[in-house]
Each structure stands twice: as C-alpha cells, then as structure tokens.
Design a protein around this motif. Structure first.
Motif, PDB file in Angstrom:
ATOM      1  N   LEU A   7       1.043  -1.629   0.102  1.00 56.00           N
ATOM      2  CA  LEU A   7      -0.380  -0.064   0.231  1.00 56.00           C
ATOM      3  C   LEU A   7       0.825   1.076  -0.320  1.00 56.00           C
ATOM      4  CD1 LEU A   7      -2.618  -0.996   2.367  1.00 56.00           C
ATOM      5  CD2 LEU A   7      -3.555  -0.386   0.166  1.00 56.00           C
ATOM      6  N   GLN A   8       2.175   1.097   0.187  1.00 55.97           N
ATOM      7  CA  GLN A   8       2.987   2.857   0.917  1.00 55.97           C
ATOM      8  C   GLN A   8       3.384   2.364  -0.794  1.00 55.97           C
ATOM      9  OE1 GLN A   8       5.755   1.493   3.708  1.00 55.97           O
ATOM     10  NE2 GLN A   8       4.405   2.325   5.330  1.00 55.97           N
ATOM     11  N   ILE A   9       3.643   1.539  -1.826  1.00 52.22           N
ATOM     12  CA  ILE A   9       4.365   1.259  -3.139  1.00 52.22           C
ATOM     13  C   ILE A   9       3.228   1.747  -3.636  1.00 52.22           C
ATOM     14  CG2 ILE A   9       5.556   0.147  -4.503  1.00 52.22           C
ATOM     15  CD1 ILE A   9       7.006  -1.431  -2.822  1.00 52.22           C
ATOM     16  N   SER A  10       2.189   1.609  -3.876  1.00 50.78           N
ATOM     17  CA  SER A  10       1.551   1.831  -4.620  1.00 50.78           C
ATOM     18  C   SER A  10       0.220   1.855  -3.243  1.00 50.78           C
ATOM     19  CB  SER A  10       1.313   1.133  -5.431  1.00 50.78           C
ATOM     20  OG  SER A  10       0.337  -0.411  -5.410  1.00 50.78           O
ATOM     21  N   PRO A  11      -0.695   3.248  -3.551  1.00 56.07           N
ATOM     22  CA  PRO A  11      -1.894   3.346  -2.436  1.00 56.07           C
ATOM     23  C   PRO A  11      -2.796   3.218  -3.382  1.00 56.07           C
ATOM     24  CG  PRO A  11      -0.585   5.610  -3.186  1.00 56.07           C
ATOM     25  CD  PRO A  11       0.645   4.445  -3.384  1.00 56.07           C
ATOM     26  N   ILE A  12      -4.069   3.076  -2.734  1.00 58.65           N
ATOM     27  CA  ILE A  12      -5.185   2.893  -3.343  1.00 58.65           C
ATOM     28  C   ILE A  12      -6.138   4.469  -2.789  1.00 58.65           C
ATOM     29  CG2 ILE A  12      -7.398   1.736  -3.557  1.00 58.65           C
ATOM     30  CD1 ILE A  12      -5.640  -0.554  -2.711  1.00 58.65           C
ATOM     31  N   VAL A  13      -5.875   5.344  -3.771  1.00 55.78           N
ATOM     32  CA  VAL A  13      -6.632   6.451  -3.806  1.00 55.78           C
ATOM     33  C   VAL A  13      -8.558   6.669  -3.510  1.00 55.78           C
ATOM     34  CG1 VAL A  13      -6.804   8.885  -4.853  1.00 55.78           C
ATOM     35  CG2 VAL A  13      -4.729   7.542  -4.921  1.00 55.78           C
ATOM     36  N   HIS A  14      -8.697   6.907  -2.656  1.00 57.16           N
ATOM     37  CA  HIS A  14     -10.859   6.320  -2.472  1.00 57.16           C
ATOM     38  C   HIS A  14     -11.298   7.132  -3.238  1.00 57.16           C
ATOM     39  CE1 HIS A  14     -13.910   6.182  -0.269  1.00 57.16           C
ATOM     40  NE2 HIS A  14     -14.314   7.500  -0.388  1.00 57.16           N
ATOM     41  N   GLU A  15     -10.388   8.472  -3.914  1.00 57.91           N
ATOM     42  CA  GLU A  15     -11.659   9.322  -4.957  1.00 57.91           C
ATOM     43  C   GLU A  15     -11.493   8.332  -6.094  1.00 57.91           C
ATOM     44  OE1 GLU A  15      -9.281  10.304  -3.067  1.00 57.91           O
ATOM     45  OE2 GLU A  15     -10.636  11.838  -2.068  1.00 57.91           O
ATOM     46  N   SER A  16     -10.123   7.571  -6.411  1.00 58.78           N
ATOM     47  CA  SER A  16      -9.893   6.795  -7.942  1.00 58.78           C
ATOM     48  C   SER A  16     -11.218   5.928  -7.473  1.00 58.78           C
ATOM     49  CB  SER A  16      -8.734   6.543  -8.227  1.00 58.78           C
ATOM     50  OG  SER A  16      -8.373   7.828  -8.384  1.00 58.78           O
ATOM     51  N   VAL A  17     -11.317   5.320  -6.348  1.00 60.98           N
ATOM     52  CA  VAL A  17     -11.947   4.035  -6.647  1.00 60.98           C
ATOM     53  C   VAL A  17     -13.950   5.154  -6.810  1.00 60.98           C
ATOM     54  CG1 VAL A  17     -13.141   2.378  -4.928  1.00 60.98           C
ATOM     55  CG2 VAL A  17     -10.336   2.855  -5.137  1.00 60.98           C
ATOM     56  N   VAL A  18     -13.674   5.480  -6.636  1.00 63.08           N
ATOM     57  CA  VAL A  18     -14.918   6.175  -6.299  1.00 63.08           C
ATOM     58  C   VAL A  18     -15.446   6.808  -7.730  1.00 63.08           C
ATOM     59  CG1 VAL A  18     -17.540   8.490  -5.876  1.00 63.08           C
ATOM     60  CG2 VAL A  18     -15.487   6.953  -3.844  1.00 63.08           C
ATOM     61  N   HIS A  19     -14.822   6.903  -7.993  1.00 61.86           N
ATOM     62  CA  HIS A  19     -14.871   7.046  -9.775  1.00 61.86           C
ATOM     63  C   HIS A  19     -14.891   6.438 -10.719  1.00 61.86           C
ATOM     64  CE1 HIS A  19     -14.119   9.010 -13.793  1.00 61.86           C
ATOM     65  NE2 HIS A  19     -12.762   8.243 -13.832  1.00 61.86           N
ATOM     66  N   ASN A  20     -14.062   5.491 -10.636  1.00 59.05           N
ATOM     67  CA  ASN A  20     -14.258   3.746 -11.042  1.00 59.05           C
ATOM     68  C   ASN A  20     -15.667   3.185 -11.241  1.00 59.05           C
ATOM     69  OD1 ASN A  20     -11.784   4.269 -12.396  1.00 59.05           O
ATOM     70  ND2 ASN A  20     -10.884   2.837  -9.856  1.00 59.05           N
ATOM     71  N   THR A  21     -15.943   3.465  -9.665  1.00 57.22           N
ATOM     72  CA  THR A  21     -18.093   3.021  -9.109  1.00 57.22           C
ATOM     73  C   THR A  21     -18.832   3.756 -10.219  1.00 57.22           C
ATOM     74  OG1 THR A  21     -16.848   2.082  -6.938  1.00 57.22           O
ATOM     75  CG2 THR A  21     -19.322   2.062  -7.716  1.00 57.22           C
ATOM     76  N   LYS A  22     -18.560   4.929 -10.262  1.00 59.20           N
ATOM     77  CA  LYS A  22     -19.698   4.682 -10.663  1.00 59.20           C
ATOM     78  C   LYS A  22     -19.636   5.282 -12.646  1.00 59.20           C
ATOM     79  CE  LYS A  22     -19.580   9.941  -7.936  1.00 59.20           C
ATOM     80  NZ  LYS A  22     -18.958  10.971  -7.519  1.00 59.20           N
ATOM     81  N   THR A  23     -18.382   5.614 -12.797  1.00 61.66           N
ATOM     82  CA  THR A  23     -18.117   4.224 -14.515  1.00 61.66           C
ATOM     83  C   THR A  23     -18.580   3.891 -14.674  1.00 61.66           C
ATOM     84  OG1 THR A  23     -15.843   6.477 -14.468  1.00 61.66           O
ATOM     85  CG2 THR A  23     -16.235   4.998 -15.988  1.00 61.66           C
ATOM     86  N   LEU A  24     -18.705   2.524 -13.952  1.00 62.77           N
ATOM     87  CA  LEU A  24     -18.988   1.446 -14.011  1.00 62.77           C
ATOM     88  C   LEU A  24     -20.625   1.406 -14.118  1.00 62.77           C
ATOM     89  CD1 LEU A  24     -18.574  -1.705 -14.322  1.00 62.77           C
ATOM     90  CD2 LEU A  24     -18.633  -1.962 -12.652  1.00 62.77           C
ATOM     91  N   THR A  25     -21.273   2.409 -13.223  1.00 58.31           N
ATOM     92  CA  THR A  25     -22.434   2.458 -12.874  1.00 58.31           C
ATOM     93  C   THR A  25     -23.127   2.648 -14.067  1.00 58.31           C
ATOM     94  OG1 THR A  25     -22.592   2.363 -10.871  1.00 58.31           O
ATOM     95  CG2 THR A  25     -24.553   2.793 -11.534  1.00 58.31           C
ATOM     96  N   THR A  26     -22.123   3.511 -14.792  1.00 57.32           N
ATOM     97  CA  THR A  26     -22.672   4.531 -16.068  1.00 57.32           C
ATOM     98  C   THR A  26     -22.755   3.242 -17.301  1.00 57.32           C
ATOM     99  OG1 THR A  26     -21.568   6.613 -15.129  1.00 57.32           O
ATOM    100  CG2 THR A  26     -21.905   6.374 -17.617  1.00 57.32           C
ATOM    101  N   LEU A  27     -22.031   3.272 -16.824  1.00 58.57           N
ATOM    102  CA  LEU A  27     -21.660   2.235 -17.687  1.00 58.57           C
ATOM    103  C   LEU A  27     -22.831   0.452 -18.102  1.00 58.57           C
ATOM    104  CD1 LEU A  27     -19.864   0.500 -21.021  1.00 58.57           C
ATOM    105  CD2 LEU A  27     -19.347  -0.681 -18.755  1.00 58.57           C
ATOM    106  N   HIS A  28     -22.860   0.612 -16.912  1.00 54.19           N
ATOM    107  CA  HIS A  28     -24.419  -0.436 -17.070  1.00 54.19           C
ATOM    108  C   HIS A  28     -25.610   0.109 -17.653  1.00 54.19           C
ATOM    109  CE1 HIS A  28     -23.065  -4.280 -15.511  1.00 54.19           C
ATOM    110  NE2 HIS A  28     -21.359  -3.246 -14.719  1.00 54.19           N
ATOM    111  N   ASN A  29     -25.567   1.450 -16.981  1.00 53.67           N
ATOM    112  CA  ASN A  29     -27.179   2.646 -16.849  1.00 53.67           C
ATOM    113  C   ASN A  29     -27.308   2.108 -18.374  1.00 53.67           C
ATOM    114  OD1 ASN A  29     -28.222   2.320 -14.269  1.00 53.67           O
ATOM    115  ND2 ASN A  29     -27.312   4.123 -14.031  1.00 53.67           N
ATOM    116  N   LEU A  30     -25.912   2.565 -19.008  1.00 58.36           N
ATOM    117  CA  LEU A  30     -26.052   2.539 -20.510  1.00 58.36           C
ATOM    118  C   LEU A  30     -26.113   1.664 -21.639  1.00 58.36           C
ATOM    119  CD1 LEU A  30     -23.444   5.120 -21.177  1.00 58.36           C
ATOM    120  CD2 LEU A  30     -26.000   5.670 -21.334  1.00 58.36           C
ATOM    121  N   THR A  31     -25.496   0.468 -21.315  1.00 57.75           N
ATOM    122  CA  THR A  31     -25.372  -1.021 -21.443  1.00 57.75           C
ATOM    123  C   THR A  31     -27.122  -1.366 -21.685  1.00 57.75           C
ATOM    124  OG1 THR A  31     -24.366  -1.733 -19.865  1.00 57.75           O
ATOM    125  CG2 THR A  31     -23.556  -1.020 -21.633  1.00 57.75           C
ATOM    126  N   ALA A  32     -27.833  -1.537 -20.159  1.00 61.21           N
ATOM    127  CA  ALA A  32     -29.195  -1.907 -19.524  1.00 61.21           C
ATOM    128  C   ALA A  32     -29.804  -1.348 -20.876  1.00 61.21           C
ATOM    129  CB  ALA A  32     -29.411  -1.862 -18.731  1.00 61.21           C
TER     130      ALA A  32
END
Length: 115
Positions: A7-32
């Motif tokens: 985690l110190q070498i490559s930290p997980i950024v919470h904002e990036s995880v939230v952005h990825n979740t929103k992007t995936l939700t948008t993708l699922h909504n469009l493909t639905a």
C-alpha cells in the motif's frame, strides 16, 4: 489482502475508487438500455427477457474485468480490490440500477415492433 508495504508503494486512492464505481454504474445503465432495445426487437417475453439482461450484464462486467482489471492486476496482484471496493461490486454493481432502464426500453421497442 494487500500488505502495508504494498500500500505504501502504490496506494489506493479513495477518490479514484469512487470514480471507477460511478463509471461502471454509468456503463451498466447505458448498456442496460441497449439490451432493452435488443430484447424488445427480438420479441422476448417474461423470464427470457430478464435472463437476456442478466446474461449480457454479466458479459459486460466480464469484458470490463478482462480489458481493464486483469492488465492492472498483473503488475501488482491486487486484482479488483485496487480499482473497486470489492469483487462483487464489479460483477453486480450496476445490475439493479440498470434494470429500470432495461424494462423501459424493452417494453417500448417490444411495443413498436409488435404493433
């Protein structure tokens, strides 16, 4: 689980995880909506339509996993934990949110084709 050193070498950024979740939700909504168009044009009814939605939504998640998550996890071995809150979020994250759009476009195009 990632160790503290990893985690110190490559930290997980919470904002990036939230952005990825929103992007995936948008993708699922469009493909639905697109899957609803396909189910309506094919004239699927009842359980076959919902199985169509479930199968193609899982296919969409599998494609995201193969083309986005696997190349990133090959470097550090973190897998989906690095990009999303958990692996279930990748596979089932947008299923419920996209269902209403699917049903809406499914019934619209079913009515247009069958009328």
């Amino acid at each position: 689980m990632l160790t503290e050193r990893e985690l110190q070498i490559s930290p997980i950024v919470h904002e990036s995880v939230v952005h990825n979740t929103k992007t995936l939700t948008t993708l699922h909504n469009l493909t639905a909506s697109l899957f609803g168009v396909g189910a309506g044009i094919l004239g699927l009814e009842s359980y076959l339509g919902f199985l169509f939605y479930l199968a193609f939504s899982l296919l969409t998640s599998a494609l995201v996993y193969v083309f986005r998550v696997l190349p990133g996890s090959a470097k550090d071995g973190a897998g989906t934990k690095r990009y999303f809150r958990g692996s279930m979020e990748l596979w089932t994250g947008g299923l419920v949110e996209g269902l209403s759009g699917f049903v809406l476009t499914w019934t619209l195009f079913y009515g247009l084709v069958r009328a």
